[in-house]
Design a protein around this motif. Structure first.
Motif, PDB file in Angstrom:
ATOM      1  N   UNK A 130       0.839  -1.197   0.000  1.00  0.00           N
ATOM      2  CA  UNK A 130       0.000   0.000   0.000  1.00  0.00           C
ATOM      3  C   UNK A 130       0.879   1.254   0.000  1.00  0.00           C
ATOM      4  N   UNK A 131       0.470   2.239  -0.752  1.00  0.00           N
ATOM      5  CA  UNK A 131       1.225   3.481  -0.821  1.00  0.00           C
ATOM      6  C   UNK A 131       2.221   3.525  -1.965  1.00  0.00           C
ATOM      7  N   UNK A 132       2.527   2.375  -2.559  1.00  0.00           N
ATOM      8  CA  UNK A 132       3.421   2.334  -3.718  1.00  0.00           C
ATOM      9  C   UNK A 132       2.553   2.532  -4.957  1.00  0.00           C
ATOM     10  N   UNK A 133       2.907   3.506  -5.790  1.00  0.00           N
ATOM     11  CA  UNK A 133       2.126   3.807  -6.976  1.00  0.00           C
ATOM     12  C   UNK A 133       2.105   2.612  -7.920  1.00  0.00           C
ATOM     13  N   UNK A 134       0.914   2.193  -8.303  1.00  0.00           N
ATOM     14  CA  UNK A 134       0.727   1.076  -9.224  1.00  0.00           C
ATOM     15  C   UNK A 134       0.312   1.659 -10.573  1.00  0.00           C
ATOM     16  N   UNK A 135       1.284   1.957 -11.419  1.00  0.00           N
ATOM     17  CA  UNK A 135       1.025   2.589 -12.709  1.00  0.00           C
ATOM     18  C   UNK A 135       0.170   1.695 -13.590  1.00  0.00           C
ATOM     19  N   UNK A 136       0.462   0.408 -13.602  1.00  0.00           N
ATOM     20  CA  UNK A 136      -0.317  -0.521 -14.413  1.00  0.00           C
ATOM     21  C   UNK A 136      -1.762  -0.596 -13.924  1.00  0.00           C
ATOM     22  N   UNK A 137      -1.939  -0.611 -12.616  1.00  0.00           N
ATOM     23  CA  UNK A 137      -3.285  -0.609 -12.050  1.00  0.00           C
ATOM     24  C   UNK A 137      -4.061   0.635 -12.433  1.00  0.00           C
ATOM     25  N   UNK A 138      -3.407   1.799 -12.404  1.00  0.00           N
ATOM     26  CA  UNK A 138      -4.060   3.056 -12.792  1.00  0.00           C
ATOM     27  C   UNK A 138      -4.464   3.029 -14.261  1.00  0.00           C
TER      28      UNK A 138
ATOM     29  N   UNK B 165      -5.364  -2.658  -8.451  1.00  0.00           N
ATOM     30  CA  UNK B 165      -3.970  -3.013  -8.161  1.00  0.00           C
ATOM     31  C   UNK B 165      -3.638  -4.268  -8.963  1.00  0.00           C
ATOM     32  N   UNK B 166      -2.447  -4.322  -9.509  1.00  0.00           N
ATOM     33  CA  UNK B 166      -2.017  -5.452 -10.312  1.00  0.00           C
ATOM     34  C   UNK B 166      -0.928  -6.202  -9.553  1.00  0.00           C
ATOM     35  N   UNK B 167      -1.007  -7.510  -9.575  1.00  0.00           N
ATOM     36  CA  UNK B 167       0.005  -8.339  -8.929  1.00  0.00           C
ATOM     37  C   UNK B 167       0.372  -9.483  -9.843  1.00  0.00           C
ATOM     38  N   UNK B 168       1.085 -10.429  -9.303  1.00  0.00           N
ATOM     39  CA  UNK B 168       1.467 -11.607 -10.083  1.00  0.00           C
ATOM     40  C   UNK B 168       1.401 -12.828  -9.187  1.00  0.00           C
ATOM     41  N   UNK B 169       1.185 -13.963  -9.819  1.00  0.00           N
ATOM     42  CA  UNK B 169       1.175 -15.238  -9.113  1.00  0.00           C
ATOM     43  C   UNK B 169       2.222 -16.131  -9.750  1.00  0.00           C
ATOM     44  N   UNK B 170       3.078 -16.695  -8.928  1.00  0.00           N
ATOM     45  CA  UNK B 170       4.118 -17.600  -9.376  1.00  0.00           C
ATOM     46  C   UNK B 170       3.816 -18.966  -8.775  1.00  0.00           C
ATOM     47  N   UNK B 171       3.709 -19.981  -9.628  1.00  0.00           N
ATOM     48  CA  UNK B 171       3.463 -21.341  -9.159  1.00  0.00           C
ATOM     49  C   UNK B 171       4.738 -22.149  -9.310  1.00  0.00           C
ATOM     50  N   UNK B 172       5.038 -22.934  -8.299  1.00  0.00           N
ATOM     51  CA  UNK B 172       6.259 -23.740  -8.325  1.00  0.00           C
ATOM     52  C   UNK B 172       6.026 -25.036  -7.546  1.00  0.00           C
TER      53      UNK B 172
END
Length: 79
Positions: A11-19, A37-44
Motif C-alpha cells: 500500500x502506498x506504492x504507486x501502481x502505474x499498471x493498475x491506474x 492493483x495489479x500483482x502476479x502469481x508464481x506457481x512452483x
C-alpha cells in the motif's frame, strides 16, 4: 507439493499498471471500478515432507528472489 506465491505492491506504492487498467475500465463504462492493483502469481513445485516444510521453502524463494520486499508484499499458499 505445489506452491503459489502471490506478489503485490505494498500500500502506498504507486501502481502505474493498475491506474492504466482503471482508466481503461472507466472508458469501457465500468465507472464503479476503483483502486485497481495489479500483482502476479508464481506457481512452483517444491519438495517437502509436509505442507509446512513446502511453505517454508516457497517463503524462502519469495524472500530471496520472487518479491522485492522493499516495495512488494507476498502471500504463500501450498496445496
Amino acid at each position: 507439493m505445489r506452491a503459489k506465491v502471490h506478489v503485490f505492491l505494498k500500500p502506498g506504492v504507486l501502481d502505474v499498471q493498475g491506474k492504466a487498467i482503471e482508466g481503461a475500465l472507466h472508458g469501457l463504462g465500468f465507472s464503479d471500478a476503483a483502486n485497481v492493483r495489479v500483482g502476479k502469481t508464481i506457481e512452483v513445485d517444491v519438495r517437502g515432507e509436509d505442507a509446512a516444510a513446502a511453505k517454508a521453502e516457497a517463503t524462502r524463494m519469495a524472500e530471496q528472489l520472487l518479491a522485492n520486499t522493499v516495495i512488494e508484499s507476498y502471500r504463500v499458499e501450498v496445496g
